[in-house]
Motif scaffolding. Structure first.
Motif, PDB file in Angstrom:
ATOM      1  N   PRO A  79       0.805  -1.233   0.000  1.00  0.00           N
ATOM      2  CA  PRO A  79       0.000   0.000   0.000  1.00  0.00           C
ATOM      3  C   PRO A  79       0.835   1.279   0.000  1.00  0.00           C
ATOM      4  CG  PRO A  79      -0.111  -1.083   2.140  1.00  0.00           C
ATOM      5  CD  PRO A  79       0.565  -2.041   1.216  1.00  0.00           C
ATOM      6  N   SER A  80       2.121   1.198   0.335  1.00  0.00           N
ATOM      7  CA  SER A  80       2.968   2.387   0.345  1.00  0.00           C
ATOM      8  C   SER A  80       3.503   2.726  -1.047  1.00  0.00           C
ATOM      9  CB  SER A  80       4.150   2.191   1.298  1.00  0.00           C
ATOM     10  OG  SER A  80       5.033   1.183   0.813  1.00  0.00           O
ATOM     11  N   PHE A  81       3.217   1.860  -2.020  1.00  0.00           N
ATOM     12  CA  PHE A  81       3.739   2.047  -3.374  1.00  0.00           C
ATOM     13  C   PHE A  81       2.832   2.990  -4.150  1.00  0.00           C
ATOM     14  CE2 PHE A  81       4.164   0.529  -7.846  1.00  0.00           C
ATOM     15  CZ  PHE A  81       5.522   0.782  -8.022  1.00  0.00           C
ATOM     16  N   THR A  82       3.357   4.143  -4.553  1.00  0.00           N
ATOM     17  CA  THR A  82       2.658   5.191  -5.314  1.00  0.00           C
ATOM     18  C   THR A  82       1.188   5.362  -4.874  1.00  0.00           C
ATOM     19  OG1 THR A  82       2.353   6.103  -7.550  1.00  0.00           O
ATOM     20  CG2 THR A  82       2.105   3.698  -7.324  1.00  0.00           C
ATOM     21  N   PRO A  83       0.963   5.716  -3.595  1.00  0.00           N
ATOM     22  CA  PRO A  83      -0.406   5.708  -3.043  1.00  0.00           C
ATOM     23  C   PRO A  83      -1.359   6.719  -3.674  1.00  0.00           C
ATOM     24  CG  PRO A  83       1.151   6.665  -1.478  1.00  0.00           C
ATOM     25  CD  PRO A  83       1.971   6.049  -2.566  1.00  0.00           C
ATOM     26  N   LEU A  84      -0.893   7.924  -4.020  1.00  0.00           N
ATOM     27  CA  LEU A  84      -1.815   8.899  -4.595  1.00  0.00           C
ATOM     28  C   LEU A  84      -2.326   8.442  -5.949  1.00  0.00           C
ATOM     29  CD1 LEU A  84      -3.232  11.654  -4.514  1.00  0.00           C
ATOM     30  CD2 LEU A  84      -1.196  12.637  -5.599  1.00  0.00           C
ATOM     31  N   ILE A  85      -1.436   7.973  -6.787  1.00  0.00           N
ATOM     32  CA  ILE A  85      -1.844   7.462  -8.105  1.00  0.00           C
ATOM     33  C   ILE A  85      -2.890   6.371  -7.935  1.00  0.00           C
ATOM     34  CG2 ILE A  85      -1.046   6.099 -10.082  1.00  0.00           C
ATOM     35  CD1 ILE A  85      -0.173   8.947 -10.352  1.00  0.00           C
ATOM     36  N   ARG A  86      -2.698   5.497  -6.973  1.00  0.00           N
ATOM     37  CA  ARG A  86      -3.631   4.376  -6.790  1.00  0.00           C
ATOM     38  C   ARG A  86      -4.977   4.838  -6.243  1.00  0.00           C
ATOM     39  NH1 ARG A  86       0.194   0.101  -3.864  1.00  0.00           N
ATOM     40  NH2 ARG A  86      -1.680  -1.205  -3.819  1.00  0.00           N
ATOM     41  N   LYS A  87      -4.992   5.893  -5.419  1.00  0.00           N
ATOM     42  CA  LYS A  87      -6.276   6.431  -4.969  1.00  0.00           C
ATOM     43  C   LYS A  87      -7.053   7.021  -6.144  1.00  0.00           C
ATOM     44  CE  LYS A  87      -4.784   7.461  -0.233  1.00  0.00           C
ATOM     45  NZ  LYS A  87      -4.380   8.530   0.718  1.00  0.00           N
ATOM     46  N   LEU A  88      -6.347   7.709  -7.037  1.00  0.00           N
ATOM     47  CA  LEU A  88      -6.996   8.243  -8.231  1.00  0.00           C
ATOM     48  C   LEU A  88      -7.474   7.108  -9.135  1.00  0.00           C
ATOM     49  CD1 LEU A  88      -4.519  11.164  -9.022  1.00  0.00           C
ATOM     50  CD2 LEU A  88      -6.805  11.374  -8.055  1.00  0.00           C
ATOM     51  N   PHE A  89      -6.680   6.064  -9.244  1.00  0.00           N
ATOM     52  CA  PHE A  89      -7.060   4.882 -10.021  1.00  0.00           C
ATOM     53  C   PHE A  89      -8.361   4.284  -9.478  1.00  0.00           C
ATOM     54  CE2 PHE A  89      -5.981   0.152 -10.654  1.00  0.00           C
ATOM     55  CZ  PHE A  89      -6.576   0.099 -11.906  1.00  0.00           C
ATOM     56  N   HIS A  90      -8.457   4.171  -8.162  1.00  0.00           N
ATOM     57  CA  HIS A  90      -9.667   3.621  -7.558  1.00  0.00           C
ATOM     58  C   HIS A  90     -10.872   4.526  -7.838  1.00  0.00           C
ATOM     59  CE1 HIS A  90      -6.915   1.648  -4.287  1.00  0.00           C
ATOM     60  NE2 HIS A  90      -6.873   1.005  -5.436  1.00  0.00           N
ATOM     61  N   ALA A  91     -10.670   5.836  -7.752  1.00  0.00           N
ATOM     62  CA  ALA A  91     -11.777   6.772  -7.876  1.00  0.00           C
ATOM     63  C   ALA A  91     -12.251   6.959  -9.311  1.00  0.00           C
ATOM     64  CB  ALA A  91     -11.377   8.129  -7.282  1.00  0.00           C
ATOM     65  N   PHE A  92     -11.303   6.992 -10.261  1.00  0.00           N
ATOM     66  CA  PHE A  92     -11.642   7.357 -11.637  1.00  0.00           C
ATOM     67  C   PHE A  92     -11.598   6.190 -12.617  1.00  0.00           C
ATOM     68  CE2 PHE A  92     -10.312  11.306  -9.615  1.00  0.00           C
ATOM     69  CZ  PHE A  92     -11.306  12.178 -10.018  1.00  0.00           C
ATOM     70  N   GLY A  93     -11.030   5.058 -12.209  1.00  0.00           N
ATOM     71  CA  GLY A  93     -11.092   3.858 -13.039  1.00  0.00           C
ATOM     72  C   GLY A  93      -9.973   3.681 -14.045  1.00  0.00           C
ATOM     73  N   LEU A  94      -9.148   4.719 -14.272  1.00  0.00           N
ATOM     74  CA  LEU A  94      -7.997   4.614 -15.156  1.00  0.00           C
ATOM     75  C   LEU A  94      -6.736   5.007 -14.386  1.00  0.00           C
ATOM     76  CD1 LEU A  94      -9.322   6.230 -18.489  1.00  0.00           C
ATOM     77  CD2 LEU A  94      -9.230   3.797 -17.880  1.00  0.00           C
ATOM     78  N   TRP A  95      -5.593   4.516 -14.867  1.00  0.00           N
ATOM     79  CA  TRP A  95      -4.316   4.792 -14.194  1.00  0.00           C
ATOM     80  C   TRP A  95      -3.750   6.111 -14.708  1.00  0.00           C
ATOM     81  CZ3 TRP A  95      -1.928   1.737 -10.479  1.00  0.00           C
ATOM     82  CH2 TRP A  95      -0.641   2.126 -10.108  1.00  0.00           C
ATOM     83  N   PRO A  96      -3.465   7.068 -13.803  1.00  0.00           N
ATOM     84  CA  PRO A  96      -2.871   8.333 -14.244  1.00  0.00           C
ATOM     85  C   PRO A  96      -1.342   8.268 -14.242  1.00  0.00           C
ATOM     86  CG  PRO A  96      -3.568   8.514 -11.968  1.00  0.00           C
ATOM     87  CD  PRO A  96      -3.864   7.100 -12.393  1.00  0.00           C
ATOM     88  N   SER A  97      -0.740   9.036 -15.130  1.00  0.00           N
ATOM     89  CA  SER A  97       0.718   9.140 -15.124  1.00  0.00           C
ATOM     90  C   SER A  97       1.092  10.510 -14.561  1.00  0.00           C
ATOM     91  CB  SER A  97       1.259   8.988 -16.548  1.00  0.00           C
ATOM     92  OG  SER A  97       0.965  10.145 -17.328  1.00  0.00           O
ATOM     93  N   CYS A  98       2.378  10.720 -14.128  1.00  0.00           N
ATOM     94  CA  CYS A  98       3.394   9.697 -14.312  1.00  0.00           C
ATOM     95  C   CYS A  98       3.926   9.193 -12.969  1.00  0.00           C
ATOM     96  CB  CYS A  98       4.525  10.226 -15.183  1.00  0.00           C
ATOM     97  SG  CYS A  98       5.129  11.852 -14.685  1.00  0.00           S
ATOM     98  N   SER A  99       3.746   9.981 -11.902  1.00  0.00           N
ATOM     99  CA  SER A  99       4.195   9.600 -10.568  1.00  0.00           C
ATOM    100  C   SER A  99       3.430  10.436  -9.551  1.00  0.00           C
ATOM    101  CB  SER A  99       5.698   9.841 -10.418  1.00  0.00           C
ATOM    102  OG  SER A  99       6.016  11.208 -10.646  1.00  0.00           O
ATOM    103  N   ASP A 100       3.482  10.025  -8.298  1.00  0.00           N
ATOM    104  CA  ASP A 100       2.750  10.743  -7.253  1.00  0.00           C
ATOM    105  C   ASP A 100       3.124  12.218  -7.185  1.00  0.00           C
ATOM    106  OD1 ASP A 100       1.323   8.551  -6.452  1.00  0.00           O
ATOM    107  OD2 ASP A 100       2.155   8.456  -4.421  1.00  0.00           O
ATOM    108  N   ASP A 101       4.432  12.508  -7.209  1.00  0.00           N
ATOM    109  CA  ASP A 101       4.835  13.896  -7.009  1.00  0.00           C
ATOM    110  C   ASP A 101       4.471  14.771  -8.199  1.00  0.00           C
ATOM    111  OD1 ASP A 101       6.727  12.650  -8.616  1.00  0.00           O
ATOM    112  OD2 ASP A 101       8.457  13.248  -7.415  1.00  0.00           O
TER     113      ASP A 101
END
Length: 427
Positions: A230-252
């Motif tokens: 769960p510590s791996f790129t957490p912001l991207i994964r929260k957006l993935f859960h909410a919007f259904g697609l994977w955003p690029s390119c990194s959390d920062d």
């Protein structure tokens, strides 16, 4: 011999971008007989990168003619391609872009492409880009201008509004997304194909497939992601859960555009490590140049995510070369984003130029979150083009990263003063 051309690389003293470009240039024969003119205002950096180019050109038997110049105008005469990787006093000013907003209570991640840092990167970089562009318009008006400088979306948008030259931006952000995805999938990057659409550093992966079979990998990603660290790129994964697609390119990077982006971490760019790494790289380059150090194996293979050389070869040889990601003016490529906006989508490169590939509309919620940033970028571009402090304040006040009118005014005053020597009208 096939078609040959003249390529001018402005900012060639940049060790990191320069080496990536060299890896592609000198491991192919596609540009044999062509001329590469290296340009930089830093004579020492130019000398190092020129000497390194000579070594790698010989080792790869690439057959490229290499020139060097500190005089941009003389270099541009007769160019067909202009690659630009420039920045002004990069780390010192970027550090101010990050630290001053924090002093006034702004929580942000990088201070480079979004928020107040992104605004001031734009304000000081746009005039420099347009100095180059006015020379291109005069000396090689048919050249393709390939921008590698941040903030990419804003620079490309400014060029589309205030210049008639052919311009495209290139970034390896989509390949960072692939790396993150492959860590979860447990697959090799070479086996995964992905197409994205959106804004630079804020693309969304529209298609994710196994390269050999065409199998849709999104179901597997959704399954494996559930049990991944769960510590791996957490912001991207929260957006993935909410919007259904994977955003690029990194959390920062992604966090720069969001009011809650600071949840990805507020540590900023690691300037000390960057300086240390650049020192190590330059020492290694010096060793390769004088022959005391063997050429590292990965310097003799194509780069991981840069595509400037592939794009140039596609245009030069009319190859209809597919480039996974390019920053271009929208004009309906993403139909549910503003037409007057720089977007990042797949492109094809051939003798007729750069052709954006439309993946259709983005999901509605994703289009809406990008539309917020679209307004920020449009205002920031106008502020930079006109050197307007009034427009700069407006750009800050509509930016979701800003949480206080008082802070916005204080940040504007302090960063404006720090950047005053570089801010001016470009029209």
């Amino acid at each position: 011999m096939g078609n040959t051309t003249k390529i001018v690389f402005i900012g060639a003293g940049s060790a990191a971008f320069g080496l990536s470009m060299y890896r592609d240039l000198f491991t192919t024969k596609e540009l044999a007989g062509s001329t590469l003119t290296l340009v930089d205002t830093n004579a020492d950096a130019l000398a190092r990168m020129g000497d390194l180019a000579d070594v790698l050109n010989r080792r790869g038997d690439a057959g490229v003619k290499i020139e060097r110049s500190t005089d941009r105008r003389s270099a541009l005469d007769g160019a067909s391609f202009v690659v630009s990787s420039v920045a002004i006093d990069r780390n010192r000013l970027w550090k101010l872009d990050f630290e001053i907003p924090k002093k006034y209570g702004i929580r942000h991640t990088l201070g480079e492409n979004g928020g107040p840092g992104g605004l001031f990167f734009t304000l000081r970089t746009m005039p420099l880009i347009f100095d180059i562009i006015r020379d291109v318009e005069e000396l090689c008006p048919d050249a393709l201008f390939i921008n590698l400088s941040n903030p990419e979306s804003r620079i490309v948008l400014g060029l589309s509004r205030y210049s008639k030259i052919k311009a495209v931006g290139l970034c390896h952000g989509l390949f960072l997304a692939r790396w993150f995805i492959c860590q979860i999938l447990g697959m090799k990057e070479a086996d995964v194909d992905l197409w994205g659409a959106g804004l630079n550093h804020f693309q969304w992966v529209m298609h994710l497939r196994e390269r050999l079979t065409g199998r849709d990998l999104y179901p597997l990603l959704r399954e494996k992601e559930k049990t991944h660290d769960p510590s791996f790129t957490p912001l991207i994964r929260k957006l993935f859960h909410a919007f259904g697609l994977w955003p690029s390119c990194s959390d920062d990077h992604t966090g720069e555009f969001l009011a809650y982006g600071w949840e990805a971490g507020e540590h900023g760019f690691n300037f000390a490590e960057d300086e240390r790494g650049r020192g190590i790289l330059k020492a290694l380059m010096d060793g390769v140049i004088d022959g005391s150090t063997p050429i590292p194996d990965d310097w003799l293979t194509p780069s991981w995510g840069e595509r400037a050389v592939a794009m140039i070869a596609g245009v030069l040889h009319n190859q209809k070369r597919f480039i996974e990601s390019g920053i271009v003016c929208n004009h309906g490529v993403i139909p549910n984003l503003p037409s007057d906006l720089a977007v990042e989508v797949p492109v094809l490169a051939d003798a007729a130029g750069i052709h954006p590939v439309s993946l259709g509309p983005l999901p509605d919620a994703i289009a809406k979150i990008l539309t917020v940033q679209a307004g920020v970028q449009q205002l920031a571009v106008e502020a930079a083009i006109h050197g307007s402090k009034e427009l700069a304040l407006q750009a800050l006040l509509i930016d979701p990263v800003i949480n206080s009118t008082t802070a916005a005014a204080q940040i504007l005053d302090e960063l404006w003063e720090a950047n005053r020597p570089y801010i001016r009208s470009s029209v």
